[in-house]
Design a protein around this motif. Structure first.
Motif, PDB file in Angstrom:
ATOM      1  N   PRO A 278       4.381   7.451   2.546  1.00  0.00           N
ATOM      2  CA  PRO A 278       5.879   8.295   1.842  1.00  0.00           C
ATOM      3  C   PRO A 278       5.431   9.745   1.442  1.00  0.00           C
ATOM      4  O   PRO A 278       3.928   9.801   0.852  1.00  0.00           O
ATOM      5  N   PRO A 279       6.175  10.618   1.442  1.00  0.00           N
ATOM      6  CA  PRO A 279       5.683  12.243   0.767  1.00  0.00           C
ATOM      7  C   PRO A 279       5.505  12.459  -0.582  1.00  0.00           C
ATOM      8  O   PRO A 279       4.778  12.960  -1.542  1.00  0.00           O
ATOM      9  N   VAL A 280       6.228  11.568  -1.181  1.00  0.00           N
ATOM     10  CA  VAL A 280       6.452  11.614  -2.497  1.00  0.00           C
ATOM     11  C   VAL A 280       6.005  10.121  -2.791  1.00  0.00           C
ATOM     12  O   VAL A 280       6.229   9.460  -2.809  1.00  0.00           O
ATOM     13  N   GLN A 281       4.394  10.202  -3.888  1.00  0.00           N
ATOM     14  CA  GLN A 281       4.103   9.183  -4.026  1.00  0.00           C
ATOM     15  C   GLN A 281       3.999   8.699  -5.294  1.00  0.00           C
ATOM     16  O   GLN A 281       3.635   7.794  -5.748  1.00  0.00           O
ATOM     17  N   LEU A 282       4.591   9.757  -6.407  1.00  0.00           N
ATOM     18  CA  LEU A 282       4.320   9.618  -7.726  1.00  0.00           C
ATOM     19  C   LEU A 282       5.802   9.995  -8.410  1.00  0.00           C
ATOM     20  O   LEU A 282       6.583  10.864  -7.899  1.00  0.00           O
ATOM     21  N   ILE A 283       6.688   8.735  -8.786  1.00  0.00           N
ATOM     22  CA  ILE A 283       7.950   9.207  -8.841  1.00  0.00           C
ATOM     23  C   ILE A 283       7.523   9.079 -10.874  1.00  0.00           C
ATOM     24  O   ILE A 283       7.314   7.609 -11.547  1.00  0.00           O
ATOM     25  N   MET A 307       4.196   4.038  -7.957  1.00  0.00           N
ATOM     26  CA  MET A 307       3.095   3.942  -7.264  1.00  0.00           C
ATOM     27  C   MET A 307       4.282   4.438  -5.533  1.00  0.00           C
ATOM     28  O   MET A 307       3.396   2.949  -5.008  1.00  0.00           O
ATOM     29  N   ILE A 308       4.879   4.644  -5.013  1.00  0.00           N
ATOM     30  CA  ILE A 308       5.390   4.402  -3.899  1.00  0.00           C
ATOM     31  C   ILE A 308       4.916   4.159  -2.668  1.00  0.00           C
ATOM     32  O   ILE A 308       5.191   3.885  -2.237  1.00  0.00           O
ATOM     33  N   GLY A 309       3.566   5.294  -2.039  1.00  0.00           N
ATOM     34  CA  GLY A 309       3.311   4.844  -0.989  1.00  0.00           C
ATOM     35  C   GLY A 309       2.037   3.137  -1.586  1.00  0.00           C
ATOM     36  O   GLY A 309       2.184   2.412  -0.803  1.00  0.00           O
ATOM     37  N   ALA A 310       1.927   2.801  -2.523  1.00  0.00           N
ATOM     38  CA  ALA A 310       1.576   1.415  -3.250  1.00  0.00           C
ATOM     39  C   ALA A 310       2.979   0.609  -2.865  1.00  0.00           C
ATOM     40  O   ALA A 310       2.134  -0.921  -2.750  1.00  0.00           O
TER      41      ALA A 310
END
Length: 411
Positions: A278-283, A307-310
């Motif tokens: 995902p291009p956005v990794q943190l929200i 942590m969207i990537g995780a």
């Protein structure tokens, strides 16, 4: 040594260089990881991330008052709630969907054709720096109705604004630079806003200028904040996802061949790219009360980073999550709620640019894949990703069979 022992930090250079190799350890041994240097908690399990993004009473977007509002020049959509959020989000979403989106599709194709054209006879292009980044800005300016002759200057200001929002820590010098970019962007936009109020057109800026919320027209500051909000929503996912899509298809040659044979698989390939990288990794969110997550108490007022990537690689949510598989969902469900991935967030504050980003990437990828025949990495190219908050390739130098017939543009 465990990567999640006391010496581990998501702020380290090692993590920044290759975060994906740390995600399993975080999920298994430190699903609520605390960073004392910034007094923040990082969540890596899918169920915890989804809970935070959908429980709007317990986890608010108040962190954006510090992280975004100074450079957005006013409150952004994610900070709003209730009637104000509903009204302003509806105005913006209308600029990205329905008839407006249909009208933008040709502009997307024309922009892409014009940018890729000079590289086709050469047989080499940096899909990030030669193409993806300028394309994302050009298309966004078209949507807004801003003059593309200023695109490089606007892109430079936007880069400073994005740096402020997506940096976990900033030196005083970089902070001043980012705030200066925001001030210059605002000074550029205000005369345009005032002109569109007097002479509105069909562009999104005009629609923002003439819209009313509870019977009251939005101020110049309100409109400026929404314009910059749109720039971030429309540019960040598009250029990174396009490059990542090509990387994964090049790395998985059989899946590339399948997409070439059956273009209907393209949407599934894009959805899997968004899940896989995902291009956005943190929200970020703020806990409004003490809350227990994965056995850890997060105190009221704490900053929580999802942590969207995780989460998108959590085996409790996805089978074989570290495998890129365009057949994971099938084409019919790739961009529905069944896709499950959290690349655009979820819940009330899901990214307003979701439909537009999907259309842009699909249109451009569908045009490029047939043109970039026998596409491969350029000799000597070394792949590298950058970014902690948003992440994508620093460059993507590709060689392909040269094309001499130009790019067909549909009537």
């Amino acid at each position: 040594m465990s990567r999640t022992e006391s010496g581990f930090s998501v702020l380290s250079d090692d993590f920044a260089a290759a975060p994906y190799r740390y995600f399993a350890g975080l999920r298994e041994r430190a699903p609520v990881h605390y960073e004392p240097a910034i007094d923040s908690y990082f969540l890596s399990r899918y169920q915890d991330v989804k809970r935070v993004l959908t429980d709007h009473e317990t986890f608010s977007t108040e962190t954006l008052q510090v992280r975004a509002e100074p450079v957005m020049r006013g409150p952004v959509l994610a900070q709003m709630t209730g009637a104000e959020h509903t009204a302003k989000r509806r105005i913006v979403v209308r600029g990205f969907t329905g008839q407006a989106l249909q009208e933008q599709m040709r502009a997307i194709h024309v922009n892409a054709a014009g940018l890729i054209g000079p590289f086709l006879p050469r047989g080499r292009v940096d899909l990030v720096n030669d193409f993806g980044k300028p394309l994302a800005v050009h298309v966004t300016l078209d949507v807004l109705g801003l003059d593309k002759k200023d695109w490089q200057q606007v892109a430079a200001w936007h880069s400073g604004i994005a740096e402020f929002i997506t940096s976990i820590t900033l030196t005083p010098e970089r902070r001043r630079h980012c705030l200066d970019c925001a001030e210059r962007m605002e000074a550029y936009l205000v005369p345009i806003i005032e002109q569109r109020r007097r002479h509105p057109g069909e562009d999104l800026v005009s629609k923002l200028c003439t819209a009313e919320v509870d019977g009251i027209a939005m101020s110049n500051r309100d409109v400026t904040a929404l314009i910059i909000n749109v720039m971030a929503a429309a540019t960040e996912p598009a250029d990174k996802t396009l490059a990542l899509l090509f990387k994964h298809l090049i790395d998985n040659t059989e899946q590339m061949a399948q997409v070439r044979r059956d273009p209907s698989l393209l949407s599934a390939a894009i959805a899997e790219t968004l899940r896989y990288t995902p291009p956005v990794q943190l929200i970020p969110r703020r806990s409004e009360k003490d809350v227990v997550l994965a056995g850890t108490t997060v105190p009221a007022g704490a900053t929580v980073f999802c942590m969207i990537g995780a989460a998108n690689r959590d085996p409790d949510a996805f089978a074989a999550p570290d495998t890129f598989d365009i057949h994971r969902l099938g084409t019919a469900r790739s961009f529905t709620a069944a896709a499950q991935h959290l690349a655009f967030g979820t819940g009330l504050h899901q990214c307003v640019g979701t439909a537009f980003a999907r259309a842009e990437i699909e249109i451009v990828a569908a045009m490029l894949i047939p043109l970039l025949d026998q596409v491969r990495y350029s000799p000597g190219f070394r792949y590298r990703e950058t970014g902690l908050y948003t992440r994508g390739p620093a460059s993507l130098s590709l060689d392909f069979t040269p094309v001499h017939d130009g790019v067909p543009v549909p009537d």
